[in-house]
Design an enzyme around this catalytic site. Sequence first.
Site, PDB file in Angstrom:
ATOM      1  N   SER A   1     -17.516 -10.477   4.317  1.00  0.00           N
ATOM      2  CA  SER A   1     -16.910 -10.887   3.050  1.00  0.00           C
ATOM      3  C   SER A   1     -16.722 -12.400   3.075  1.00  0.00           C
ATOM      4  CB  SER A   1     -15.545 -10.226   2.912  1.00  0.00           C
ATOM      5  OG  SER A   1     -14.719 -10.648   3.984  1.00  0.00           O
ATOM      6  N   LYS A   2     -16.331 -12.924   1.947  1.00  0.00           N
ATOM      7  CA  LYS A   2     -16.103 -14.359   1.847  1.00  0.00           C
ATOM      8  C   LYS A   2     -15.025 -14.793   2.861  1.00  0.00           C
ATOM      9  CE  LYS A   2     -15.270 -17.702  -1.685  1.00  0.00           C
ATOM     10  NZ  LYS A   2     -14.803 -18.016  -2.988  1.00  0.00           N
ATOM     11  N   ARG A   3     -13.976 -13.984   2.926  1.00  0.00           N
ATOM     12  CA  ARG A   3     -12.864 -14.319   3.814  1.00  0.00           C
ATOM     13  C   ARG A   3     -13.300 -14.283   5.282  1.00  0.00           C
ATOM     14  NH1 ARG A   3      -9.426 -11.385   6.539  1.00  0.00           N
ATOM     15  NH2 ARG A   3     -10.225  -9.476   5.617  1.00  0.00           N
TER      16      ARG A   3
ATOM     17  N   GLU B   1     -15.478 -17.156   6.227  1.00  0.00           N
ATOM     18  CA  GLU B   1     -14.678 -18.363   6.417  1.00  0.00           C
ATOM     19  C   GLU B   1     -14.048 -18.368   7.810  1.00  0.00           C
ATOM     20  OE1 GLU B   1     -11.601 -19.184   3.331  1.00  0.00           O
ATOM     21  OE2 GLU B   1     -13.454 -19.582   2.186  1.00  0.00           O
TER      22      GLU B   1
END
Length: 495
Positions: free
Chosen positions: A263-265, A268
Amino acid sequence: MTSTVRVRFAPSPTGFLHIGGLRTALYNYLFARSHKDGKFILRIEDTDLKRTVEGADQDILDSLTWCGFKIDESPYHSGEYGPYRQSERKDLYKKYADQLIESGHAYYAFDTEEELTEMRERLEKSGNPSPKYDSITRQSMKNSLTLPKDEVEKKLSEGTPYVVRLKVPRRETVRIEDKIRGIVSFETKGLDDQVLLKSDGMPTYHLANVVDDHLMEISHVIRGEEWLSSTPKHILLYQYFGWEPPIMAHLPLIMSPSGGKLSKRKAEEEGIPINTKEYIKQHYEPEALVNFLAYLGWSPGDDSEIHSLDELCRIFSLDRVSKGGAVFNHKKLMWYNEHYMREKPDRELAERVKEIAFSNGVSGIDDDYLQQVIPLMKERVSKVDEFATLGRFFFEDPQEYDEKTLKKWKDDSPELVKAYREKIEDWDEEDFKADKLKAALQEVIDEKGVGFGKLMMPLRIATTGLSFGPDLFPAMELLGKETVLRRLDRAVEKL
Ligand code: GLU
């Protein structure tokens, strides 16, 4: 349906193109190009105007172009099946919604937001954790199946807001033969009566997607696994329209190295750039990202790893796409990046480094000088911007030394560096050569009776500002006597 392969990449411009989307585009592209006369189409699915992000559509095009894809049909490339932006096809979808109402496979629903919420709350209270508007609940709602015909007509003529919903059968099994997953069956029991046309007259993704895939004569739908759950609704739509569905292929998820979907999180947290735009900005080689993504869920079945886009177009096949999730290994991507970067001519790299250095505030770099820096650094850097960061000392004196570096500057370092300076300070410029500079180091350590690292490290720190980097002596030779002496003096004085 035509027998030619026509595939589409159909992103919604609700954000910048992420790495998962780019892999979907890549597999579609490779599939198209692996067939004679195969066509690769870009269709922008912008029916959800509220979620459309400005610039996303240009970002998608720029990203695909950066990767080297040649698009056959799109909003920007002419084709016979346009327009290729769904917002420009708005008027077309209503006709198809009407057709389904006519044939009894869809209906008008007039329920207000409050009524829908009330229904959900009522069902939740009675123990239904995921209430749906379906074959049971529709019977107690305000729609053209429950209201008398004249009331429906009255509402329509008065302009009462409505949506069109798909009449999903109560108990039916929908089967598809997915090219990657094999036979997949779904029970309609778990599905809701999908909204096909919204109250603003816009189609939802499901209606527009099916209608357009049919009208654009798409032969294969290749998309991410997250769309698999929508597929039974699409299959019902094809069935009700009397159209032959395209062949389906759902690609495996991209997984994070620590497990779970990337996921994006998660990305990151793991330091993985998520949007293609970031790869461009961070100076990755497009060939590396393409080669890496191709292997994220596919392999050619031998142990080859390096393939250009053209080669991939020749060897790609859906049969070799895996079902299981593919883990994003950033180290592997860097490995690809090093490979493709090192393949590039020094001249091309030099030009790019010059631009990067300029945007980092270093200007006035001499081209001939830069050409000599490239081979010294090429084997040491993973990305082209590192020539300008790790190699910044080639262009200006070190401004400061970080803490980790300072720890390696010892009490006896100034004395040793001074002794080295004395050895070389009277040399003629033409003697200032890597092998001689190295021999001088040997002489000093012999005289002082210290180990190699005792002098090597402080020399490196003084000259480059860093405790690691390319071979020091060729770098010193290139920097020249004046610069090296100045840096040695500064270090002794400052540290
Ligand atoms: N518009 C959908 C997306 O954003 C397309 C899914 C599909 O390929 O059907 O990915």
